[in-house]
Design a protein around this motif. Structure first.
Motif, PDB file in Angstrom:
ATOM      1  N   THR A 248       0.822  -1.203   0.000  1.00 14.98           N
ATOM      2  CA  THR A 248       0.000   0.000   0.000  1.00 14.98           C
ATOM      3  C   THR A 248       0.865   1.267   0.000  1.00 14.98           C
ATOM      4  N   TYR A 249       0.566   2.156  -0.926  1.00 13.93           N
ATOM      5  CA  TYR A 249       1.235   3.464  -0.936  1.00 13.93           C
ATOM      6  C   TYR A 249       0.157   4.538  -0.986  1.00 13.93           C
ATOM      7  N   LEU A 250       0.071   5.348   0.031  1.00 13.09           N
ATOM      8  CA  LEU A 250      -0.950   6.402   0.055  1.00 13.09           C
ATOM      9  C   LEU A 250      -0.290   7.765   0.200  1.00 13.09           C
ATOM     10  N   LEU A 251      -0.744   8.699  -0.608  1.00 14.90           N
ATOM     11  CA  LEU A 251      -0.207  10.056  -0.483  1.00 14.90           C
ATOM     12  C   LEU A 251      -1.355  11.051  -0.521  1.00 14.90           C
ATOM     13  N   ASN A 252      -1.444  11.857   0.533  1.00 12.65           N
ATOM     14  CA  ASN A 252      -2.459  12.908   0.513  1.00 12.65           C
ATOM     15  C   ASN A 252      -1.741  14.244   0.417  1.00 12.65           C
ATOM     16  N   ILE A 253      -2.179  15.023  -0.549  1.00 12.49           N
ATOM     17  CA  ILE A 253      -1.481  16.255  -0.879  1.00 12.49           C
ATOM     18  C   ILE A 253      -2.495  17.382  -0.752  1.00 12.49           C
ATOM     19  N   THR A 254      -2.081  18.555  -0.323  1.00 13.01           N
ATOM     20  CA  THR A 254      -3.075  19.629  -0.228  1.00 13.01           C
ATOM     21  C   THR A 254      -3.216  20.304  -1.580  1.00 13.01           C
ATOM     22  N   GLU A 255      -4.390  20.891  -1.768  1.00 13.30           N
ATOM     23  CA  GLU A 255      -4.661  21.561  -3.035  1.00 13.30           C
ATOM     24  C   GLU A 255      -3.618  22.647  -3.254  1.00 13.30           C
ATOM     25  N   LYS A 256      -3.309  23.340  -2.195  1.00  7.14           N
ATOM     26  CA  LYS A 256      -2.358  24.436  -2.307  1.00  7.14           C
ATOM     27  C   LYS A 256      -0.989  23.934  -2.744  1.00  7.14           C
ATOM     28  N   GLU A 257      -0.569  22.848  -2.114  1.00  9.62           N
ATOM     29  CA  GLU A 257       0.735  22.291  -2.448  1.00  9.62           C
ATOM     30  C   GLU A 257       0.881  22.043  -3.937  1.00  9.62           C
ATOM     31  N   ILE A 258      -0.148  21.460  -4.517  1.00  8.54           N
ATOM     32  CA  ILE A 258       0.015  21.095  -5.920  1.00  8.54           C
ATOM     33  C   ILE A 258      -0.269  22.258  -6.858  1.00  8.54           C
ATOM     34  N   LYS A 259      -1.181  23.120  -6.479  1.00  5.71           N
ATOM     35  CA  LYS A 259      -1.527  24.220  -7.391  1.00  5.71           C
ATOM     36  C   LYS A 259      -0.420  25.252  -7.496  1.00  5.71           C
ATOM     37  N   THR A 260       0.366  25.403  -6.452  1.00  4.31           N
ATOM     38  CA  THR A 260       1.415  26.418  -6.476  1.00  4.31           C
ATOM     39  C   THR A 260       2.665  25.927  -7.202  1.00  4.31           C
ATOM     40  N   HIS A 261       2.470  24.948  -8.060  1.00  7.50           N
ATOM     41  CA  HIS A 261       3.591  24.435  -8.845  1.00  7.50           C
ATOM     42  C   HIS A 261       4.671  23.821  -7.966  1.00  7.50           C
ATOM     43  N   ASN A 262       4.344  23.714  -6.711  1.00  6.82           N
ATOM     44  CA  ASN A 262       5.300  23.114  -5.809  1.00  6.82           C
ATOM     45  C   ASN A 262       5.068  21.614  -5.822  1.00  6.82           C
ATOM     46  N   SER A 263       5.582  20.981  -6.853  1.00  7.67           N
ATOM     47  CA  SER A 263       5.342  19.556  -6.994  1.00  7.67           C
ATOM     48  C   SER A 263       6.340  18.740  -6.184  1.00  7.67           C
ATOM     49  N   ASP A 264       7.074  19.417  -5.332  1.00  7.29           N
ATOM     50  CA  ASP A 264       8.096  18.743  -4.530  1.00  7.29           C
ATOM     51  C   ASP A 264       7.527  17.574  -3.738  1.00  7.29           C
ATOM     52  N   VAL A 265       6.316  17.757  -3.217  1.00  2.00           N
ATOM     53  CA  VAL A 265       5.746  16.719  -2.362  1.00  2.00           C
ATOM     54  C   VAL A 265       5.712  15.380  -3.095  1.00  2.00           C
ATOM     55  N   LEU A 266       5.164  15.405  -4.300  1.00  3.66           N
ATOM     56  CA  LEU A 266       5.069  14.169  -5.065  1.00  3.66           C
ATOM     57  C   LEU A 266       6.458  13.652  -5.462  1.00  3.66           C
ATOM     58  N   ILE A 267       7.274  14.553  -5.990  1.00  9.93           N
ATOM     59  CA  ILE A 267       8.611  14.148  -6.455  1.00  9.93           C
ATOM     60  C   ILE A 267       9.434  13.577  -5.300  1.00  9.93           C
ATOM     61  N   ASN A 268       9.371  14.225  -4.154  1.00 13.53           N
ATOM     62  CA  ASN A 268      10.084  13.711  -2.992  1.00 13.53           C
ATOM     63  C   ASN A 268       9.591  12.324  -2.610  1.00 13.53           C
ATOM     64  N   TYR A 269       8.269  12.192  -2.649  1.00 17.87           N
ATOM     65  CA  TYR A 269       7.696  10.896  -2.300  1.00 17.87           C
ATOM     66  C   TYR A 269       8.213   9.817  -3.256  1.00 17.87           C
ATOM     67  N   LEU A 270       8.302  10.174  -4.533  1.00 17.23           N
ATOM     68  CA  LEU A 270       8.766   9.203  -5.532  1.00 17.23           C
ATOM     69  C   LEU A 270      10.254   8.899  -5.345  1.00 17.23           C
ATOM     70  N   LYS A 271      10.996   9.888  -4.881  1.00 19.72           N
ATOM     71  CA  LYS A 271      12.426   9.636  -4.628  1.00 19.72           C
ATOM     72  C   LYS A 271      12.584   8.655  -3.478  1.00 19.72           C
ATOM     73  N   LEU A 272      11.737   8.823  -2.474  1.00 17.89           N
ATOM     74  CA  LEU A 272      11.796   7.913  -1.322  1.00 17.89           C
ATOM     75  C   LEU A 272      11.279   6.521  -1.682  1.00 17.89           C
ATOM     76  N   ASN A 273      10.382   6.466  -2.688  1.00 19.29           N
ATOM     77  CA  ASN A 273       9.784   5.195  -3.090  1.00 19.29           C
ATOM     78  C   ASN A 273       9.963   4.989  -4.594  1.00 19.29           C
ATOM     79  N   PRO A 274      11.208   4.816  -5.028  1.00 20.21           N
ATOM     80  CA  PRO A 274      11.501   4.767  -6.465  1.00 20.21           C
ATOM     81  C   PRO A 274      10.870   3.567  -7.164  1.00 20.21           C
TER      82      PRO A 274
END
Lengths: 329, 329
Positions: free
Chosen positions: B210-236
């Motif tokens: 199971t891999y679950l990621l909850n992201i805030t609307e603000k996080e993703i809308k502000t072009h700050n895609s770091d949350v997802l990219i970081n998550y993918l780096k941790l879970n390549p």
DNA sequence: CTGAAAGCGCTTACAG
DNA sequence: CTGAAAGCGCTTACAG
């Protein structure tokens, strides 16, 4: 439960109960309290239908829209409904489609339902059938026409000067160094005609050349982007595109990207609507905000004013605004 | 113009005029024609408010929605309104927002307006305040609850089995060779909880992780895609993403593309809603069609059935369907 | 087949 | 400050 039953329990007349409910000043405080207690105890809920019949005011407004799923209309409908509700008016919303027959029918329905006024949304209703039906069945109540205009004496027209907005877009493209500007569209609506008018004026004022391309929805949705690409091959000097709406602009970006044409360097793009589409594209989309929400609010407010016998201009114009993002160099 | 005036002109009684208007069989053909002629001549329009009062049927339905601008709700509202209108019912649509107070208020308004029934759209209304208000002010008329459920005896619940749909999506990803599937969401709604439930079941049935990621609307809308990219780096090892809705999927595609991650080869993506967003992305988006339009239609039809004293199940489920496009390898 | 009358549940001008 | 009565524009059970 009726006011007569309440009256009986409270040992007063129905008239008095009615006065309490309607907050008329002429009720003795003690009586008022007594009645209010009974009202509360039985969780009394007034029958608005009966009230409408006796006051000759339904406190309902008809909202006519071709198809509320069109995001333009959704925003306007939302704003009008919420603003009207705040002022004590409920909204009967009818999706009238785009046939004259359904439009006529819808107006008749609203008329029979005794709505106190109506808001018509969208230039598609700007036609002879609607004009005549309104004259025949709806000439005694105020109507606000949003994004269109009709000459009926009880119709008040509010429009966004999209032509001015597109003209400004042309000027903005010039400022950014673009010289050959294509206007691309896919809908033959009154609104589109207005946009083209603004485009032509802007181009002409700058002494630029006019490039117009009308594409069918099917052509572009079926991934058959040949139409645009071919047009660009025939007119390689084109370095900017104004799309008649954001969705079309989004599809244009998709098409150009797939053909390795760089945005904004080779071609700059401006959309219209300033919708959610603007920030999901790469690059994000510069777009003309045509103020649909403001239009809805203003429409509702104007109708309220008319219903309160305040005067409202027969024709009001509001102006769009360009929101810059990454699709221009 | 009332039926009494028509009666006078036609030299009959108001009863007869009423019978002609309502197409009652017991009117002599000659009389009927005579009355109809006068009706036509004066373009008579019946006062539905008066009719409602005397028949004790308003032929109006209340549609309750948090915010019609949410495209989910727009589709459902459109379908319900058009289907109800075809059956002679007008719709009062109220945008009730998301506060308990406004919901309570909205229900009371619909009750006073004497609507014959209601359609409630969206799981956000699945709460105690709504339940109690309905019990207090709306327990004598049928209610269809779409995409949510309430135990009140007059409430009929129609839901889309989104959990099943997401489970199927997990299976589909397996079929396409994906092994590490992330479920990504940004809204904490009852609907999202259901989706996660289906995801977990599917993953568990396959023996996957199971891999679950909850992201805030603000996080993703502000072009700050770091949350997802970081998550993918941790879970390549992650090679597929199910996004809780198409818009989020679209933003995810934008983010991955900007980070040079190939879709569908490196990561496969499935969205939910099968909306217009699906064909504007590159690659186009495979998506779970959660049948909102069908839900709306079925809801309207069920309400009509209830109003005609036909029986309707207290709980109905319909199933989503996956529409495959280019975002899976 | 048709009409007179009562009733639906309110509001409001009028009288006191 | 309060009540009786009429009226809003329909429908429908009842009588003929």
């Amino acid at each position: 439960m009726t006011i007569y039953e309440i009256a009986e329990k409270a040992d007063v007349s129905a008239s008095t109960v009615s006065r309490v409910i309607n907050n008329k000043s002429s009720v003795n405080k003690k009586t008022r309290n007594k009645v209010q207690k009974v009202l509360d105890e039985y969780n009394f809920s007034l029958n608005e239908t009966a009230r409408s019949l006796s006051t000759n005011q339904s406190k309902m407004i008809g909202i006519l829209v071709a198809d509320i799923r069109n995001s333009h209309y959704t925003d306007i409908a939302y704003e009008t409904e919420t603003n009207l509700l705040e002022n004590g008016y409920c909204s009967i919303i009818i999706n009238a489609g785009n046939t004259a027959e359904r439009m006529r029918e819808s107006i008749e329905i609203l008329s029979k339902r005794q709505v106190d006024g109506a808001i018509i949304i969208g230039s598609i209703f700007q036609n002879k059938v609607v004009e005549k039906t309104l004259k025949k069945n709806f000439n005694d109540r105020p109507i606000i026409f949003l994004n269109g205009s009709l000459p009926n004496k009880n119709v008040y027209n509010l429009v966004v000067a999209e032509d001015e907005g597109v003209k400004e877009s042309v000027y903005l493209l010039k400022e950014h160094g673009y010289k050959h500007i294509l206007f691309m569209s896919w809908m033959e609506t009154a609104s589109n005609t207005l946009k083209i008018k603004g485009y032509k004026e802007g181009i002409s004022n700058l002494g630029y050349t006019t490039y117009l391309l009308n594409i069918t929805e099917k052509e572009i949705k079926t991934h058959n982007s040949d139409v645009l690409i071919n047009y660009l091959k025939l007119n390689p000097q084109i370095d900017a595109i104004i799309s008649s709406d954001d969705l079309l602009a989004t599809l244009t970006i998709k098409c150009l990207t797939e053909n390795n044409i760089n945005i904004p360097n080779e071609i700059g793009i401006i959309g219209i609507n300033n919708s959610e589409y603007c920030y999901i594209t790469t690059p994000s989309l510069t777009s003309l905000d045509n103020k649909q929400s403001e239009l809805g609010q203003l429409g509702a407010q104007s109708l309220i004013n008319l219903l309160n016998n305040k005067s409202v201009s027969k024709k009001i114009q509001i102006f769009p605004e360009i929101i810059e993002r990454e699709s221009l160099r």
